[in-house]
Design a protein around this motif. Sequence first.
Motif, PDB file in Angstrom:
ATOM      1  N   LEU A 206       0.859  -1.233   0.039  1.00 21.33           N
ATOM      2  CA  LEU A 206       0.123   0.086   0.120  1.00 21.33           C
ATOM      3  C   LEU A 206       0.690   1.302   0.055  1.00 21.33           C
ATOM      4  O   LEU A 206       0.419   2.154  -0.815  1.00 21.33           O
ATOM      5  CB  LEU A 206      -0.859   0.018   1.300  1.00 21.33           C
ATOM      6  N   ARG A 207       2.002   1.142   0.545  1.00 20.37           N
ATOM      7  CA  ARG A 207       2.971   2.434   0.772  1.00 20.37           C
ATOM      8  C   ARG A 207       3.467   2.586  -0.526  1.00 20.37           C
ATOM      9  O   ARG A 207       3.679   3.798  -0.924  1.00 20.37           O
ATOM     10  CB  ARG A 207       3.882   2.405   1.874  1.00 20.37           C
ATOM     11  N   GLU A 208       3.831   1.694  -1.092  1.00 21.71           N
ATOM     12  CA  GLU A 208       4.599   1.759  -2.374  1.00 21.71           C
ATOM     13  C   GLU A 208       3.530   2.251  -3.630  1.00 21.71           C
ATOM     14  O   GLU A 208       3.675   3.124  -4.196  1.00 21.71           O
ATOM     15  CB  GLU A 208       5.236   0.511  -2.860  1.00 21.71           C
ATOM     16  N   ILE A 209       2.263   1.759  -3.429  1.00 20.87           N
ATOM     17  CA  ILE A 209       1.125   1.951  -4.388  1.00 20.87           C
ATOM     18  C   ILE A 209       0.795   3.488  -4.241  1.00 20.87           C
ATOM     19  O   ILE A 209       0.540   4.001  -5.413  1.00 20.87           O
ATOM     20  CB  ILE A 209      -0.081   1.094  -4.262  1.00 20.87           C
ATOM     21  N   ARG A 210       0.717   3.963  -3.162  1.00 22.06           N
ATOM     22  CA  ARG A 210       0.518   5.467  -3.077  1.00 22.06           C
ATOM     23  C   ARG A 210       1.312   6.391  -3.464  1.00 22.06           C
ATOM     24  O   ARG A 210       1.083   7.360  -3.869  1.00 22.06           O
ATOM     25  CB  ARG A 210       0.053   5.801  -1.631  1.00 22.06           C
ATOM     26  N   ASN A 211       2.446   5.681  -3.880  1.00 23.16           N
ATOM     27  CA  ASN A 211       3.568   6.853  -4.291  1.00 23.16           C
ATOM     28  C   ASN A 211       4.234   6.325  -5.614  1.00 23.16           C
ATOM     29  O   ASN A 211       5.438   5.885  -5.725  1.00 23.16           O
ATOM     30  CB  ASN A 211       4.743   6.800  -3.197  1.00 23.16           C
ATOM     31  N   HIS A 212       3.511   5.942  -6.635  1.00 23.67           N
ATOM     32  CA  HIS A 212       3.738   5.831  -7.997  1.00 23.67           C
ATOM     33  C   HIS A 212       4.499   4.243  -7.823  1.00 23.67           C
ATOM     34  O   HIS A 212       5.293   4.075  -8.907  1.00 23.67           O
ATOM     35  CB  HIS A 212       4.782   6.684  -8.464  1.00 23.67           C
ATOM     36  N   GLY A 213       4.077   3.439  -6.956  1.00 21.49           N
ATOM     37  CA  GLY A 213       4.620   2.170  -6.988  1.00 21.49           C
ATOM     38  C   GLY A 213       6.217   1.931  -6.642  1.00 21.49           C
ATOM     39  O   GLY A 213       6.605   0.872  -6.905  1.00 21.49           O
ATOM     40  N   GLN A 214       6.799   3.008  -6.069  1.00 22.90           N
ATOM     41  CA  GLN A 214       8.378   2.899  -5.837  1.00 22.90           C
ATOM     42  C   GLN A 214       8.485   2.550  -4.527  1.00 22.90           C
ATOM     43  O   GLN A 214       7.810   2.660  -3.489  1.00 22.90           O
ATOM     44  CB  GLN A 214       8.839   4.200  -6.009  1.00 22.90           C
ATOM     45  N   ASP A 215       9.407   1.531  -4.350  1.00 20.58           N
ATOM     46  CA  ASP A 215      10.072   0.883  -3.047  1.00 20.58           C
ATOM     47  C   ASP A 215      11.154   1.872  -2.843  1.00 20.58           C
ATOM     48  O   ASP A 215      11.552   1.759  -1.603  1.00 20.58           O
ATOM     49  CB  ASP A 215      10.314  -0.471  -3.298  1.00 20.58           C
ATOM     50  N   ARG A 216      11.662   2.542  -3.466  1.00 19.18           N
ATOM     51  CA  ARG A 216      12.760   3.487  -3.261  1.00 19.18           C
ATOM     52  C   ARG A 216      12.790   4.545  -4.455  1.00 19.18           C
ATOM     53  O   ARG A 216      12.364   4.060  -5.391  1.00 19.18           O
ATOM     54  CB  ARG A 216      14.156   2.943  -2.832  1.00 19.18           C
ATOM     55  N   ARG A 217      13.600   5.319  -4.076  1.00 21.54           N
ATOM     56  CA  ARG A 217      13.530   6.696  -5.024  1.00 21.54           C
ATOM     57  C   ARG A 217      13.695   6.223  -6.395  1.00 21.54           C
ATOM     58  O   ARG A 217      14.967   5.575  -6.669  1.00 21.54           O
ATOM     59  CB  ARG A 217      14.558   7.912  -4.564  1.00 21.54           C
ATOM     60  N   TYR A 218      13.034   6.495  -7.410  1.00 20.18           N
ATOM     61  CA  TYR A 218      13.046   6.136  -8.597  1.00 20.18           C
ATOM     62  C   TYR A 218      13.321   4.725  -9.117  1.00 20.18           C
ATOM     63  O   TYR A 218      13.806   4.365 -10.202  1.00 20.18           O
ATOM     64  CB  TYR A 218      14.554   6.979  -9.450  1.00 20.18           C
ATOM     65  N   HIS A 219      12.810   3.860  -8.136  1.00 19.14           N
ATOM     66  CA  HIS A 219      12.674   2.356  -8.569  1.00 19.14           C
ATOM     67  C   HIS A 219      11.314   1.943  -8.316  1.00 19.14           C
ATOM     68  O   HIS A 219      10.765   1.842  -7.129  1.00 19.14           O
ATOM     69  CB  HIS A 219      13.776   1.681  -7.555  1.00 19.14           C
ATOM     70  N   HIS A 220      10.876   1.432  -9.397  1.00 15.86           N
ATOM     71  CA  HIS A 220       9.227   1.095  -9.456  1.00 15.86           C
ATOM     72  C   HIS A 220       9.051  -0.392  -9.602  1.00 15.86           C
ATOM     73  O   HIS A 220       9.032  -0.749 -10.729  1.00 15.86           O
ATOM     74  CB  HIS A 220       8.639   1.961 -10.260  1.00 15.86           C
ATOM     75  N   PRO A 221       8.881  -1.337  -8.698  1.00 16.54           N
ATOM     76  CA  PRO A 221       8.573  -2.582  -9.121  1.00 16.54           C
ATOM     77  C   PRO A 221       7.138  -2.896  -9.344  1.00 16.54           C
ATOM     78  O   PRO A 221       6.801  -3.899  -9.758  1.00 16.54           O
ATOM     79  CB  PRO A 221       8.856  -3.306  -7.466  1.00 16.54           C
ATOM     80  N   ARG A 222       6.408  -2.052  -9.101  1.00 16.16           N
ATOM     81  CA  ARG A 222       4.939  -1.872  -9.737  1.00 16.16           C
ATOM     82  C   ARG A 222       4.353  -0.840 -10.065  1.00 16.16           C
ATOM     83  O   ARG A 222       4.954   0.142  -9.927  1.00 16.16           O
ATOM     84  CB  ARG A 222       4.294  -2.746  -8.220  1.00 16.16           C
ATOM     85  N   LEU A 223       2.994  -0.979 -10.598  1.00 20.73           N
ATOM     86  CA  LEU A 223       2.472   0.154 -11.003  1.00 20.73           C
ATOM     87  C   LEU A 223       1.596   1.037  -9.798  1.00 20.73           C
ATOM     88  O   LEU A 223       1.071  -0.026  -8.805  1.00 20.73           O
ATOM     89  CB  LEU A 223       1.424  -0.103 -11.926  1.00 20.73           C
ATOM     90  N   GLY A 224       1.614   2.043  -9.571  1.00 24.95           N
ATOM     91  CA  GLY A 224       0.977   2.755  -8.468  1.00 24.95           C
ATOM     92  C   GLY A 224       0.296   4.004  -8.832  1.00 24.95           C
ATOM     93  O   GLY A 224      -0.254   4.128 -10.084  1.00 24.95           O
ATOM     94  N   LEU A 225       0.070   4.765  -7.868  1.00 28.39           N
ATOM     95  CA  LEU A 225      -0.871   5.796  -8.109  1.00 28.39           C
ATOM     96  C   LEU A 225      -0.151   7.287  -7.435  1.00 28.39           C
ATOM     97  O   LEU A 225       0.835   7.075  -6.759  1.00 28.39           O
ATOM     98  CB  LEU A 225      -2.051   5.764  -7.235  1.00 28.39           C
ATOM     99  N   ASN A 226      -0.403   8.433  -7.591  1.00 32.27           N
ATOM    100  CA  ASN A 226      -0.173   9.517  -6.965  1.00 32.27           C
ATOM    101  C   ASN A 226      -1.272   9.932  -6.109  1.00 32.27           C
ATOM    102  O   ASN A 226      -2.114  10.549  -6.274  1.00 32.27           O
ATOM    103  CB  ASN A 226      -0.177  10.840  -7.945  1.00 32.27           C
TER     104      ASN A 226
END
Length: 374
Positions: A206-226
């Motif tokens: 959920l924390r990744e999804i709410r922030n563009h799917g990123q688990d760390r800055r500019y690294h996106h393992p999933r699609l997310g949302l703003n």
Amino acid sequence: MQFIDLKTQYARIDRDVKARIEAVLDHGQFIQGPEVQALEARLAEFVGVRHCVGLSSGTDALLAAMMALEIGRGDEIITTPFTFIATGEMIALLGARPVFVDIDPVTYNIDPARIEAAITGRTRAIMPVSLYGQCADMDAIAAIAARHRLPVIEDAAQSFGASYHGRRSCALSRIGCTSFFPAKPLGAYGDAGACFTDDDALAKSLREIRNHGQDRRYHHPRLGLNARLDTLQAAILLAKMEIFPEEVEARARIGARYTELFQARGAVGTDVGGAPVLTPYVHPHNLSVYAQYTIQVEDRDAVAAKLNEQGIPTAVHYPIPLNEQPVFHVGLPGEDYPVSTAIARRVLSLPMHPYLDEETQVRVVEAVAEAAGL
């Protein structure tokens, strides 16, 4: 007369609100500032779960919850047709299909006895709505979900602060989702929401999804949302949490007083068509926060018009069930959901907030009684 009196509430907390807003303006961390983490910890403790994840709205909370559960195209989600559009809307936006189940005529929440027949091989979750501030029958729903190995997502947009068998709304399912829209029992000064869970992996997702799917800055393992919760809104909600437990008690007391006043005038029962005015029923094991105090009346439009002439505001939550909405068109309107259809034609919400005095309530009840012919 105010339908929801936010001005009186603000008068109690104005100094705290202003101080907290000024603190945000001073530190300048408008996105994911320290107030967000502080609020999440406070809300998780209040609800009694391990994790609260702040989001930009209750609608986004529903969407993020389903994304965290990897719900998508072709899946089916069982829910109620008697709710705000966001419940079904977020299901459909993911390419899934809302499968509607009719409601209990007493509480207006989804009828657990009808759920199992709606489960298919495509069913991926059950999403009950805790309508008008009273929790759905979550134990019965959980038992059905367990038999079929399905997660339950509580749409608690109207019930934050309510309790069910001594447990808080949002702590009753795999994920609880709520809204902090300004008119809600706990409201921000703009859009805001949250998800609650005891599942560590889901909270991380959920924390990744709410922030563009990123688990760390500019690294996106999933699609997310703003879909981040604004720091300013978190600061405001922290101020409101100082008085929220007191307001929860006041809402329960004021809702019960409405019912007593109506019953003294002859408003009885809870069945559709049972009396000119039907008052809401709250199960003894529930504490409702009365997000709305909603009655049933015959000739609703005429009653509302007469109240409006006397300066008494009303609202209708909700006049058109989701199965009748043009965007869904699930079967023939009203044919498969007779309880939802009948109640949608009769419900009328009256002024309700924690600062409603008895004199004003008496005035409202007297006006309704006269208009409805009690």
